[in-house]
Design a protein around this motif. Structure first.
Motif, short mmCIF file in Angstrom:
data_model
loop_
_atom_site.label_atom_id
_atom_site.label_comp_id
_atom_site.label_asym_id
_atom_site.label_seq_id
_atom_site.Cartn_x
_atom_site.Cartn_y
_atom_site.Cartn_z
N ALA A 37 12.87 9.45 18.20
CA ALA A 37 13.54 10.18 17.13
C ALA A 37 14.11 9.22 16.09
CB ALA A 37 14.64 11.09 17.70
N LEU A 38 14.65 8.08 16.53
CA LEU A 38 15.15 7.08 15.59
C LEU A 38 14.03 6.57 14.70
CD1 LEU A 38 17.62 5.03 17.78
CD2 LEU A 38 18.15 6.08 15.58
N ARG A 56 13.40 20.08 20.68
CA ARG A 56 14.42 19.06 20.97
C ARG A 56 14.21 17.84 20.08
NH1 ARG A 56 15.83 17.67 26.81
NH2 ARG A 56 13.57 17.60 27.07
N MET A 57 12.97 17.41 19.91
CA MET A 57 12.70 16.24 19.08
C MET A 57 13.07 16.52 17.62
SD MET A 57 11.78 13.08 18.96
CE MET A 57 11.22 12.92 20.64
N GLN A 58 12.75 17.71 17.14
CA GLN A 58 13.11 18.07 15.76
C GLN A 58 14.62 18.06 15.58
OE1 GLN A 58 10.84 18.73 13.06
NE2 GLN A 58 12.79 18.17 12.14
N LEU A 63 19.43 15.47 13.36
CA LEU A 63 20.76 14.89 13.55
C LEU A 63 20.80 13.44 13.09
CD1 LEU A 63 21.61 16.37 17.06
CD2 LEU A 63 22.88 16.81 14.95
N LEU A 64 19.79 12.68 13.45
CA LEU A 64 19.77 11.27 13.10
C LEU A 64 19.57 11.04 11.61
CD1 LEU A 64 17.77 9.96 16.16
CD2 LEU A 64 20.23 9.72 15.73
N MET A 65 18.81 11.89 10.96
CA MET A 65 18.62 11.75 9.51
C MET A 65 19.93 11.97 8.77
SD MET A 65 14.86 13.28 8.70
CE MET A 65 14.90 12.71 7.00
N VAL A 66 20.78 12.84 9.31
CA VAL A 66 22.09 13.07 8.70
C VAL A 66 23.01 11.89 8.97
CG1 VAL A 66 24.16 14.51 8.86
CG2 VAL A 66 21.92 15.58 8.81
N ALA A 67 22.89 11.30 10.16
CA ALA A 67 23.81 10.24 10.57
C ALA A 67 23.48 8.88 9.99
CB ALA A 67 23.84 10.15 12.10
#
Length: 91
Positions: A37-38, A56-58, A63-67
């Motif tokens: 995902a990263l 789950r992967m989406q 979440l990671l794109m926001v973070a």
């Protein structure tokens, strides 16, 4: 095998946002899924747009794109992003 811990997530993305960290943990993703995902979150938009990801992967990618800060999501001029060094820490 259990899901990632808050320490796993913090090691991968830093303590950017405690809510994001808790939400990533709630997905019960494996360390392998977090690393993938990263990598996906750091790619330019549209690279994965043609492929449907499992829910789950989406969720992890979203979440990671926001973070992640914007420069971390884009590859450098030389084709090397921070993904090589950062993804290694997620293991």
């Amino acid at each position: 095998m259990g899901g990632v811990s808050e320490a796993d997530v913090a090691a991968a993305i830093g303590r950017i946002d405690e809510i994001i960290i808790r939400e990533v943990v709630r997905t019960e993703a494996s360390r392998h899924e977090l690393r993938r995902a990263l990598l996906l979150a750091r790619q330019p938009l549209g690279v994965e747009a043609g492929r449907a990801l499992p829910p789950r992967m989406q969720r992890l990618v979203d979440l990671l794109m926001v973070a992640l800060p914007e420069p971390e999501r884009l590859p450098s001029r030389h084709g090397f992003g921070r993904q090589n060094g950062t993804a290694r820490h997620a293991a």
